[in-house]
Design an enzyme around this catalytic site. Structure first.
Site, short mmCIF file in Angstrom:
data_model
loop_
_atom_site.label_atom_id
_atom_site.label_comp_id
_atom_site.label_asym_id
_atom_site.label_seq_id
_atom_site.Cartn_x
_atom_site.Cartn_y
_atom_site.Cartn_z
N MET A 209 0.92 -1.32 0.08
CA MET A 209 0.09 -0.03 -0.05
C MET A 209 0.99 1.19 -0.01
SD MET A 209 -2.99 -0.50 -0.43
CE MET A 209 -4.43 -1.84 -0.51
N HIS A 210 1.42 1.48 -1.15
CA HIS A 210 2.35 2.41 -1.31
C HIS A 210 1.62 3.90 -1.03
CE1 HIS A 210 4.66 -0.54 -3.80
NE2 HIS A 210 3.59 -0.53 -4.50
N ASP A 211 0.55 4.15 -1.73
CA ASP A 211 0.06 5.51 -1.74
C ASP A 211 -0.63 6.04 -0.28
OD1 ASP A 211 0.86 5.45 -4.36
OD2 ASP A 211 -1.26 5.25 -5.04
#
Length: 346
Positions: A268-270
């Site tokens: 979950m980069h963002d």
């Protein structure tokens, strides 16, 4: 309570972009001034449609959505429906919004908002940097007009996720990324961009247990439990509409990561970058001078950090190098789950 952080949010929605938006919508310390739509995970028009529909479902049809450039600065557009699904949200199906996009485009929105509130606004970019690069061509003073810039992008002491050396957001439009990093060399040291690379975001591993906890916090029924043994494409049965969309999107992301040998999880980069936009102390950072390789046959799109001043250029970024993923997910679960509970009551 602290004064909310005014935000320009530039996204290429995208499964993890959608969760980042949900996190910000659930955050009392966030004031979303506009949502810009960047071509990346899917084409710009689809990104804009996703943004409108997602904001409608989350009860925020008042937030402006702008349309950005349909193509990178100097290259053909590449999209990644294999990672994010045919419409960018995995298995999720959103009801199309009936409201129009803003009359102004994304680059114009960046400029006009920054000019209207000099020194106050934080820019958050979780997709390619095309719109911001175009905005800088209109208003070169953006690096001093913005309070801060947070960028999800790049890979430094870590493999790329698009090529062996390049991260997706940067590789879609490396020319835009270089223009942005060059321009923000003019930012004061206390306003240097905060860069959130794969080195840190691939430690942010969402697992089915996190989604179950969000559902519990939201008061969702029946219990939301995704397992690796479910048939591919199984759809959520929860009664909470926003959670149903999130679950169907994230399930696709889990399956993608599993099918590429990374486990039944999702990076979950963002959402982590969104958290940094509100509170930079979520990450330990290190200053560096960042540049982007444009011409390398094997390294186009690679982000390069000079940590020791070998180029003789001042640092133009603070790079996130460490965090506590367990504490972050506790925070994310509580905030998103609480926001969904409140949404279900409205």
């Amino acid at each position: 309570m602290a004064t909310p952080v005014p935000l320009i949010v530039d996204v290429d929605t995208g499964i993890d972009d959608a969760l980042a938006l949900l996190y910000l919508l659930a955050s009392p310390d966030a004031e979303i001034l506009t949502v810009a739509s960047t071509a990346g995970n899917v084409p710009a028009a689809q990104v804009a449609a996703n943004n409108l529909a997602w904001l409608d479902l989350c009860g925020r049809p008042d937030i402006e959505v702008t349309l950005g450039s349909a193509v990178p600065l100097d290259d053909d557009l590449r999209t990644t429906e294999d990672t994010h699904g045919p419409q960018g949200l995995g298995y999720a199906e959103l009801t199309a919004s009936t409201r129009p996009l803003s009359d102004r485009d994304s680059a114009t929105a960046w400029v006009e908002i920054a000019r209207s509130r000099p020194g106050e606004v934080t820019g958050l970019v979780t997709g390619p940097l095309t719109n911001l690069a175009l905005a800088l061509r209109i208003e070169p003073a953006l690096p001093v007009l913005l309070r801060r810039l947070v960028v999800m992008g790049g890979a430094f002491n870590h493999p790329g996720n698009t090529t062996p050396k390049a991260e997706w957001n940067i590789s879609v439009d490396p020319e835009a990324a270089r223009e942005v990093f060059d321009a923000f060399s003019a930012a004061p040291p206390d306003r240097r961009p905060l860069v959130c690379p794969l080195d840190i975001t691939e430690t942010i591993e969402m697992k089915p247990e996190h989604l179950r906890r969000i559902a519990e916090r939201a008061g969702s029924s029946p219990v939301e439990l995704i397992t690796e043994q479910d048939p591919p494409g199984t759809r959520s049965r929860t009664g909470n509409p926003a959670l149903r969309v999130l679950s169907d999107a994230v399930r696709f992301y889990f399956e993608f990561h599993r099918d590429h040998g990374q486990g039944f999880l999702a990076h979950m980069h963002d959402p982590f970058a969104a958290a940094l936009a509100l509170d930079p102390t979520w990450a330990r950072t290190r200053p560096a001078t960042v540049d982007v390789e444009l011409t390398g046959r094997l390294t186009r799109g690679c982000t390069v950090a000079d940590w020791h001043g070998m180029w003789g250029r001042a640092p133009n970024a603070d790079i996130a190098v460490g965090t506590d993923p367990v504490a972050f997910f506790d925070h994310l679960v509580d905030r998103v789950g609480s926001g969904m509970r409140q949404l279900s009551r409205n």
